[in-house]
Design an enzyme around this catalytic site. Structure first.
Site, PDB file in Angstrom:
ATOM      1  N   ARG A  30      65.846  49.460  19.791  1.00 46.62           N
ATOM      2  CA  ARG A  30      64.783  48.871  20.837  1.00 46.62           C
ATOM      3  C   ARG A  30      63.886  50.130  20.920  1.00 46.62           C
ATOM      4  O   ARG A  30      64.593  51.000  22.186  1.00 46.62           O
ATOM      5  CB  ARG A  30      64.685  48.286  21.926  1.00 46.62           C
ATOM      6  CG  ARG A  30      64.701  46.866  21.185  1.00 46.62           C
ATOM      7  CD  ARG A  30      63.443  46.243  20.423  1.00 46.62           C
ATOM      8  NE  ARG A  30      64.479  44.724  19.370  1.00 46.62           N
ATOM      9  CZ  ARG A  30      65.109  43.841  18.271  1.00 46.62           C
ATOM     10  NH1 ARG A  30      65.567  44.927  17.867  1.00 46.62           N
ATOM     11  NH2 ARG A  30      65.772  42.499  18.087  1.00 46.62           N
ATOM     12  N   GLU A  47      56.249  49.615  17.056  1.00 44.02           N
ATOM     13  CA  GLU A  47      56.495  49.918  15.598  1.00 44.02           C
ATOM     14  C   GLU A  47      55.253  48.197  15.780  1.00 44.02           C
ATOM     15  O   GLU A  47      55.432  47.779  15.584  1.00 44.02           O
ATOM     16  CB  GLU A  47      57.638  49.687  15.135  1.00 44.02           C
ATOM     17  CG  GLU A  47      58.382  48.618  15.857  1.00 44.02           C
ATOM     18  CD  GLU A  47      60.033  48.659  15.625  1.00 44.02           C
ATOM     19  OE1 GLU A  47      60.689  49.704  15.428  1.00 44.02           O
ATOM     20  OE2 GLU A  47      60.248  47.293  14.962  1.00 44.02           O
ATOM     21  N   HIS A  80      63.026  50.571  11.098  1.00 45.06           N
ATOM     22  CA  HIS A  80      63.712  49.566  11.579  1.00 45.06           C
ATOM     23  C   HIS A  80      64.902  48.984  10.487  1.00 45.06           C
ATOM     24  O   HIS A  80      64.463  47.815   9.985  1.00 45.06           O
ATOM     25  CB  HIS A  80      62.460  49.195  11.810  1.00 45.06           C
ATOM     26  CG  HIS A  80      63.496  47.746  13.166  1.00 45.06           C
ATOM     27  ND1 HIS A  80      62.408  47.714  13.914  1.00 45.06           N
ATOM     28  CD2 HIS A  80      64.802  47.511  13.188  1.00 45.06           C
ATOM     29  CE1 HIS A  80      63.348  46.579  14.372  1.00 45.06           C
ATOM     30  NE2 HIS A  80      65.482  46.439  14.421  1.00 45.06           N
TER      31      HIS A  80
END
Ligand code: DGY
Length: 324
Positions: free
Chosen positions: A243, A272, A290
């Site tokens: 993360r 993000e 991601h």
């Protein structure tokens, strides 16, 4: 199920799973694929029996502030659930499930991809070639760092961390050092000839590569800060597929700009999809949007895992992936 429960899917999912969901439930799909706002979310909690959120849904106290919640379960599409305020959901009697296991291999594959890309300067090479700047082979051109046989530190030795160890140890002959908040079964460590250390401070100075596989959330926020980056070897690389919040991005950008570490590769970011502009200036950094679980196989399996959890829940059984 006598009456079909009403469920909301907050983003587009693989078509086969959306179709399967529609066979069992009254499904509302988000055909525009736009993330829900907290007020959309509050409305959904008041209306649907189940909401199927994912990492882009920030489900804090505001989103859960619904006096008469209809929702009984948040069946999350994804393994990480740090975007959900678990305590508030629990106080409101809302169950939470996630989708572990089915994405571990693909996420570890992507961590390996990032490790190889940053060590072998694959991003630099691709940018040069596409810009039409390649002048041909030469002995000193884009020389990177050998990965095979080096030492890899893994922070967080759950399912994904172990898959990373498997690839690095058996595929690349790497030595594995592990930091995990609880003791790892010696039989598991032995599979990868890995050794566990008690602190991150002990792990960092020993490693040529450090890969993060711990959960997000308050406990691990800014775990990798400037003091810890200073403990890394000056030619070591940091990989993050966990993360964004686990790494202090300003501290990382400083370390990259002043070459106090060799480089970094990130698949996840603090805010993000916004990227810290300091990071965008660092050449010794590889960034992906991601993509950890982004394979057809993993994304479909994640959807079917949510379906299993929902079916159990509405049939009165405990879902296998109940996290709260
Ligand atoms: C997760 O599952 O938590 C990922 O970040 C998305 O696959």
């Amino acid at each position: 199920m006598a009456v079909k429960p009403n469920i909301l899917v907050t983003r587009r999912w693989p078509a086969v799973v959306e179709q399967k969901l529609a066979e069992t439930y009254n499904v509302e799909l988000n055909r525009s694929d736009r993330p829900l706002s907290p007020s959309d979310f509050r409305e959904a909690i008041g209306r649907f029996d189940a909401v199927l959120p994912t990492v882009t849904d920030k489900i804090g106290p505001e989103a859960l502030d619904v006096p008469r919640a209809q929702t009984k379960i948040l069946a999350n599409y994804g393994v990480g659930f740090n975007h959900i305020d678990v305590d508030t959901a629990a106080r409101r009697g809302i169950a939470i499930t996630n989708t572990p296991d089915v994405l571990s291999e693909c996420t570890a594959d992507l961590a390996m991809t990032l490790m190889l890309m940053v060590a072998r300067r694959a991003g630099d090479g691709e940018r040069e070639l596409r810009a039409g700047n390649w002048t041909g082979w030469r002995p000193t051109h884009l020389v990177g760092t050998k990965v095979s046989g080096k030492t890899l530190g893994i922070i967080g030795f759950g399912r994904i961390g172990q898959q990373m160890a498997r690839r690095a140890h058996f595929g690349f002959g790497m030595d594995i050092v592990v930091y995990n908040r609880s003791a790892v079964d010696p039989a598991v460590l032995a599979q990868y000839n890995a050794r566990q250390v008690d602190t991150i401070e002990t792990l960092l100075p020993q490693c040529d590569f450090v890969s993060l596989h711990c959960p997000g959330g308050a406990e691990n926020r800014n775990m990798i800060n400037s003091a810890r980056l200073d403990l890394m070897k000056e030619d070591a690389f940091l990989i993050n597929t966990a993360r964004g919040e686990v790494v202090n991005e300003s501290a990382l950008a400083q370390a990259l700009m002043f070459d106090t570490i060799g480089g970094a590769a990130l698949d996840v970011f603090e805010a993000e999809p916004r990227i810290n502009p300091m990071l965008a200036q660092c050449d010794n950094l590889v960034m992906l949007p991601h993509l950890g679980s982004a394979t057809r196989e993993a994304r479909e399996a994640m959807g079917f895992r949510v379906l299993d959890n929902l079916n159990d829940f509405f049939e009165g059984a405990a879902p296998r992936d109940l996290v709260a």
